[in-house]
Design an enzyme around this catalytic site. Structure first.
Site, short mmCIF file in Angstrom:
data_model
loop_
_atom_site.label_atom_id
_atom_site.label_comp_id
_atom_site.label_asym_id
_atom_site.label_seq_id
_atom_site.Cartn_x
_atom_site.Cartn_y
_atom_site.Cartn_z
N ASN A 1 0.83 -1.20 0.00
CA ASN A 1 0.00 0.00 0.00
C ASN A 1 0.86 1.25 0.00
O ASN A 1 1.90 1.30 0.67
CB ASN A 1 -0.90 0.01 1.24
CG ASN A 1 -1.96 -1.08 1.20
OD1 ASN A 1 -2.51 -1.36 0.14
ND2 ASN A 1 -2.24 -1.69 2.34
N VAL B 1 1.09 2.56 8.12
CA VAL B 1 2.44 2.56 8.69
C VAL B 1 3.41 2.97 7.59
O VAL B 1 3.49 2.30 6.55
CB VAL B 1 2.81 1.18 9.27
CG1 VAL B 1 4.22 1.22 9.85
CG2 VAL B 1 1.80 0.75 10.34
N HIS C 1 6.43 -1.82 3.42
CA HIS C 1 6.22 -3.22 3.78
C HIS C 1 5.40 -3.92 2.71
O HIS C 1 4.64 -3.29 1.97
CB HIS C 1 5.54 -3.33 5.14
CG HIS C 1 4.28 -2.53 5.27
ND1 HIS C 1 4.29 -1.17 5.53
CD2 HIS C 1 2.98 -2.87 5.14
CE1 HIS C 1 3.04 -0.73 5.59
NE2 HIS C 1 2.22 -1.74 5.34
P1 5GP Z 1 -0.73 -0.78 5.94
O1 5GP Z 1 -2.19 -0.51 6.19
O2 5GP Z 1 0.14 0.40 6.30
O3 5GP Z 1 -0.42 -1.32 4.57
O4 5GP Z 1 -0.35 -1.98 6.90
C1 5GP Z 1 -0.04 -1.82 8.24
C2 5GP Z 1 -0.39 -3.12 8.93
O5 5GP Z 1 0.28 -3.15 10.18
C3 5GP Z 1 -1.88 -3.31 9.21
O6 5GP Z 1 -2.37 -4.44 8.50
C4 5GP Z 1 -1.94 -3.50 10.73
O7 5GP Z 1 -2.86 -4.49 11.12
C5 5GP Z 1 -0.51 -3.89 11.08
N1 5GP Z 1 -0.10 -3.50 12.42
C6 5GP Z 1 -0.35 -2.29 13.03
N2 5GP Z 1 0.20 -2.27 14.26
C7 5GP Z 1 0.80 -3.50 14.43
C8 5GP Z 1 1.53 -4.07 15.52
O8 5GP Z 1 1.77 -3.48 16.58
N3 5GP Z 1 1.99 -5.34 15.33
C9 5GP Z 1 1.77 -6.05 14.17
N4 5GP Z 1 2.24 -7.30 14.10
N5 5GP Z 1 1.09 -5.51 13.13
C10 5GP Z 1 0.61 -4.27 13.26
#
Ligand code: 5GP
Ligand code: ZN
Length: 114
Positions: free
Chosen positions: A88, A97, A101
């Site tokens: 994303n 985040v 990733h």
């Molecule tokens: P994005 O939405 O930025 O592509 O993905 C961020 C991901 O990080 C989300 O799917 C969310 O569930 C995951 N996430 C957020 N905080 C944490 C955390 O403290 N630990 C883990 N393992 N995943 C997290």
């Protein structure tokens, strides 16, 4: 290391996670809020925000994330059934985040627009 970055904190063990895979370039751990039976996040050890910051020098690590994610998909037995790799970027994609990733999603049929 970026001081306010959640995934840098995970990389530095300031926030706990379960290691799925690690090498000199990257680290992988289960997503805390899984959207599929298998949902693993792959992060480069170097902090950079998103695909918008992929330089020529970073091409190697981004390709590495994809190769390693496919390898883990095989190890988890979701390769034949199929899986999705998602990166994303910014708000419309739902990036929350800002440390680049790759999501590995699989283990059951995945809906979605593409
Ligand atoms: P994005 O939405 O930025 O592509 O993905 C961020 C991901 O990080 C989300 O799917 C969310 O569930 C995951 N996430 C957020 N905080 C944490 C955390 O403290 N630990 C883990 N393992 N995943 C997290
Ligand atoms: Zn970071």
């Amino acid at each position: 290391m970026s001081a306010d970055c959640l995934f840098c904190k995970i990389l530095h063990k300031e926030i706990p996670s379960t290691k799925v895979y690690e090498d000199e370039l990257c680290y992988a751990f289960p997503d805390i809020a899984p959207k599929a039976p298998v949902h693993i996040i792959f992060v480069p050890k170097e902090h950079f925000a998103s695909s918008l910051e992929i330089t020529e020098a970073r091409e190697k690590v981004v390709g590495h994330l994809a190769r390693v994610a496919a390898q883990v998909a095989k190890e988890k037995g979701i390769d034949e059934g199929g899986f999705r790799l998602v990166m994303n970027t910014n708000a419309h994609a739902g990036q929350t985040v800002f440390h680049l990733h790759l999501h590995l999603l699989g283990g059951s049929p995945l809906g979605g627009m593409v």
